[in-house]
Design a protein around this motif. Structure first.
Motif, PDB file in Angstrom:
ATOM      1  N   GLU A  16      13.496 -46.428  41.596  1.00 40.21           N
ATOM      2  CA  GLU A  16      13.917 -46.015  40.243  1.00 40.21           C
ATOM      3  C   GLU A  16      15.117 -46.822  39.749  1.00 40.21           C
ATOM      4  O   GLU A  16      15.219 -47.103  38.552  1.00 40.21           O
ATOM      5  CB  GLU A  16      14.222 -44.518  40.209  1.00 40.21           C
ATOM      6  CG  GLU A  16      13.055 -43.630  40.555  1.00 40.21           C
ATOM      7  CD  GLU A  16      11.862 -43.699  39.619  1.00 40.21           C
ATOM      8  OE1 GLU A  16      11.854 -44.493  38.662  1.00 40.21           O
ATOM      9  OE2 GLU A  16      10.914 -42.951  39.866  1.00 40.21           O
ATOM     10  N   THR A  17      16.013 -47.220  40.634  1.00 43.26           N
ATOM     11  CA  THR A  17      17.120 -48.076  40.194  1.00 43.26           C
ATOM     12  C   THR A  17      16.606 -49.454  39.807  1.00 43.26           C
ATOM     13  O   THR A  17      17.092 -50.051  38.846  1.00 43.26           O
ATOM     14  CB  THR A  17      18.210 -48.213  41.268  1.00 43.26           C
ATOM     15  OG1 THR A  17      17.621 -48.663  42.485  1.00 43.26           O
ATOM     16  CG2 THR A  17      18.938 -46.924  41.490  1.00 43.26           C
ATOM     17  N   CYS A  48      26.092 -41.241  39.536  1.00 41.86           N
ATOM     18  CA  CYS A  48      25.442 -39.954  39.296  1.00 41.86           C
ATOM     19  C   CYS A  48      26.446 -38.828  39.495  1.00 41.86           C
ATOM     20  O   CYS A  48      27.307 -38.899  40.362  1.00 41.86           O
ATOM     21  CB  CYS A  48      24.284 -39.761  40.269  1.00 41.86           C
ATOM     22  SG  CYS A  48      23.034 -41.033  40.172  1.00 41.86           S
ATOM     23  N   LEU A 100      15.607 -46.867  35.658  1.00 41.83           N
ATOM     24  CA  LEU A 100      15.473 -45.476  35.247  1.00 41.83           C
ATOM     25  C   LEU A 100      16.550 -44.661  35.962  1.00 41.83           C
ATOM     26  O   LEU A 100      16.316 -44.031  36.985  1.00 41.83           O
ATOM     27  CB  LEU A 100      14.079 -44.942  35.584  1.00 41.83           C
ATOM     28  CG  LEU A 100      12.921 -45.643  34.891  1.00 41.83           C
ATOM     29  CD1 LEU A 100      11.590 -45.152  35.422  1.00 41.83           C
ATOM     30  CD2 LEU A 100      13.001 -45.447  33.391  1.00 41.83           C
ATOM     31  N   LYS A 101      17.746 -44.710  35.399  1.00 40.22           N
ATOM     32  CA  LYS A 101      18.906 -44.105  36.054  1.00 40.22           C
ATOM     33  C   LYS A 101      18.775 -42.596  36.189  1.00 40.22           C
ATOM     34  O   LYS A 101      19.173 -42.022  37.191  1.00 40.22           O
ATOM     35  CB  LYS A 101      20.172 -44.448  35.278  1.00 40.22           C
ATOM     36  CG  LYS A 101      21.407 -43.951  35.968  1.00 40.22           C
ATOM     37  CD  LYS A 101      22.651 -44.330  35.257  1.00 40.22           C
ATOM     38  CE  LYS A 101      23.819 -43.719  36.006  1.00 40.22           C
ATOM     39  NZ  LYS A 101      25.075 -44.002  35.432  1.00 40.22           N
ATOM     40  N   ARG A 102      18.192 -41.964  35.197  1.00 40.06           N
ATOM     41  CA  ARG A 102      18.058 -40.506  35.249  1.00 40.06           C
ATOM     42  C   ARG A 102      17.195 -40.084  36.435  1.00 40.06           C
ATOM     43  O   ARG A 102      17.536 -39.148  37.159  1.00 40.06           O
ATOM     44  CB  ARG A 102      17.453 -40.014  33.945  1.00 40.06           C
ATOM     45  CG  ARG A 102      17.377 -38.534  33.838  1.00 40.06           C
ATOM     46  CD  ARG A 102      16.895 -38.134  32.477  1.00 40.06           C
ATOM     47  NE  ARG A 102      16.861 -36.701  32.369  1.00 40.06           N
ATOM     48  CZ  ARG A 102      16.548 -36.055  31.278  1.00 40.06           C
ATOM     49  NH1 ARG A 102      16.264 -36.715  30.195  1.00 40.06           N
ATOM     50  NH2 ARG A 102      16.529 -34.754  31.251  1.00 40.06           N
ATOM     51  N   GLN A 103      16.078 -40.771  36.650  1.00 50.02           N
ATOM     52  CA  GLN A 103      15.210 -40.460  37.778  1.00 50.02           C
ATOM     53  C   GLN A 103      15.886 -40.815  39.104  1.00 50.02           C
ATOM     54  O   GLN A 103      15.766 -40.085  40.087  1.00 50.02           O
ATOM     55  CB  GLN A 103      13.886 -41.217  37.656  1.00 50.02           C
ATOM     56  CG  GLN A 103      12.949 -40.634  36.634  1.00 50.02           C
ATOM     57  CD  GLN A 103      12.494 -39.233  37.037  1.00 50.02           C
ATOM     58  OE1 GLN A 103      12.197 -38.971  38.194  1.00 50.02           O
ATOM     59  NE2 GLN A 103      12.477 -38.322  36.078  1.00 50.02           N
ATOM     60  N   ARG A 118      20.606 -37.006  43.957  1.00 47.05           N
ATOM     61  CA  ARG A 118      21.137 -35.644  44.104  1.00 47.05           C
ATOM     62  C   ARG A 118      20.345 -34.856  45.130  1.00 47.05           C
ATOM     63  O   ARG A 118      20.893 -34.052  45.888  1.00 47.05           O
ATOM     64  CB  ARG A 118      21.130 -34.915  42.762  1.00 47.05           C
ATOM     65  CG  ARG A 118      22.277 -35.274  41.873  1.00 47.05           C
ATOM     66  CD  ARG A 118      22.405 -34.328  40.697  1.00 47.05           C
ATOM     67  NE  ARG A 118      21.182 -34.179  39.925  1.00 47.05           N
ATOM     68  CZ  ARG A 118      20.814 -34.977  38.927  1.00 47.05           C
ATOM     69  NH1 ARG A 118      21.575 -35.984  38.563  1.00 47.05           N
ATOM     70  NH2 ARG A 118      19.690 -34.763  38.275  1.00 47.05           N
ATOM     71  N   CYS A 141      19.041 -40.803  39.728  1.00 53.03           N
ATOM     72  CA  CYS A 141      20.059 -39.777  39.989  1.00 53.03           C
ATOM     73  C   CYS A 141      19.422 -38.474  40.463  1.00 53.03           C
ATOM     74  O   CYS A 141      19.992 -37.778  41.298  1.00 53.03           O
ATOM     75  CB  CYS A 141      20.898 -39.531  38.745  1.00 53.03           C
ATOM     76  SG  CYS A 141      22.072 -40.847  38.423  1.00 53.03           S
ATOM     77  N   TYR A 142      18.260 -38.146  39.944  1.00 54.89           N
ATOM     78  CA  TYR A 142      17.552 -36.952  40.392  1.00 54.89           C
ATOM     79  C   TYR A 142      17.284 -37.041  41.890  1.00 54.89           C
ATOM     80  O   TYR A 142      17.559 -36.102  42.640  1.00 54.89           O
ATOM     81  CB  TYR A 142      16.244 -36.797  39.617  1.00 54.89           C
ATOM     82  CG  TYR A 142      15.346 -35.707  40.156  1.00 54.89           C
ATOM     83  CD1 TYR A 142      15.602 -34.374  39.865  1.00 54.89           C
ATOM     84  CD2 TYR A 142      14.259 -36.011  40.971  1.00 54.89           C
ATOM     85  CE1 TYR A 142      14.791 -33.372  40.363  1.00 54.89           C
ATOM     86  CE2 TYR A 142      13.447 -35.016  41.469  1.00 54.89           C
ATOM     87  CZ  TYR A 142      13.708 -33.706  41.166  1.00 54.89           C
ATOM     88  OH  TYR A 142      12.906 -32.719  41.667  1.00 54.89           O
ATOM     89  N   HIS A 159      29.505 -39.503  42.344  1.00 58.43           N
ATOM     90  CA  HIS A 159      29.667 -40.583  41.368  1.00 58.43           C
ATOM     91  C   HIS A 159      30.344 -41.819  41.963  1.00 58.43           C
ATOM     92  O   HIS A 159      30.276 -42.901  41.400  1.00 58.43           O
ATOM     93  CB  HIS A 159      30.422 -40.095  40.127  1.00 58.43           C
ATOM     94  CG  HIS A 159      31.828 -39.651  40.422  1.00 58.43           C
ATOM     95  ND1 HIS A 159      32.103 -38.401  40.927  1.00 58.43           N
ATOM     96  CD2 HIS A 159      33.003 -40.281  40.306  1.00 58.43           C
ATOM     97  CE1 HIS A 159      33.404 -38.280  41.094  1.00 58.43           C
ATOM     98  NE2 HIS A 159      33.986 -39.406  40.731  1.00 58.43           N
TER      99      HIS A 159
END
Length: 138
Positions: free
Chosen positions: A65-66, A110, A70-73, A79, A75-76, A99
């Protein structure tokens, strides 16, 4: 890669299919075919939830994803591995501040929620690392 794709078309036992998908995802990541690798990893992530290989699948998902920006994915998934597997060797050096974590020599950036931090500390304590959990709380 062709042999692994051929194995997936046949009907071998589930564990062979899952190992083949994992090896195929590694080959696809090496070839920088991020979308195809993500497809195989998403299937594995669901199938290996209670398996010791689950953190490795999530780690690869963060990487894919990086690379797909797609940073949001990313980070999901970061996490998820941060809170569920704090003692795994891949993320053992990660601290309480997500972070500031470095993933492949780049900052993830994140933000972890309070609930993620609580889960992390709880799992550290259950894993017998209460001293480390206390240090992270401080």
């Amino acid at each position: 890669q062709l042999h692994l794709k051929h194995v997936l078309k046949l009907a071998p036992p589930r564990n062979i299919i899952r190992e083949s998908r994992f090896m195929l995802s590694g080959i696809l990541i090496h070839k920088k075919q991020w979308r195809e690798a993500r497809k195989h990893l998403r299937i594995l992530e669901r199938q290996w939830r209670r398996d010791p290989n689950h953190p490795r699948v999530i780690w690869r998902l963060v990487k894919v994803e990086t690379k797909r920006s797609l940073k949001r994915q990313a980070c999901y998934w970061a996490r998820k591995i941060y809170s569920r597997y704090p003692t795994h060797p891949l993320v053992y050096d990660w601290g309480i501040e997500l972070h500031r974590v470095r993933f492949e020599n780049k900052k993830l950036g994140c933000m972890a929620s309070t609930n993620d931090m609580k889960k992390r500390v709880r799992r550290l304590q259950l894993a017998g690392e209460s001293d480390r959990a206390r240090e992270e709380i401080k």
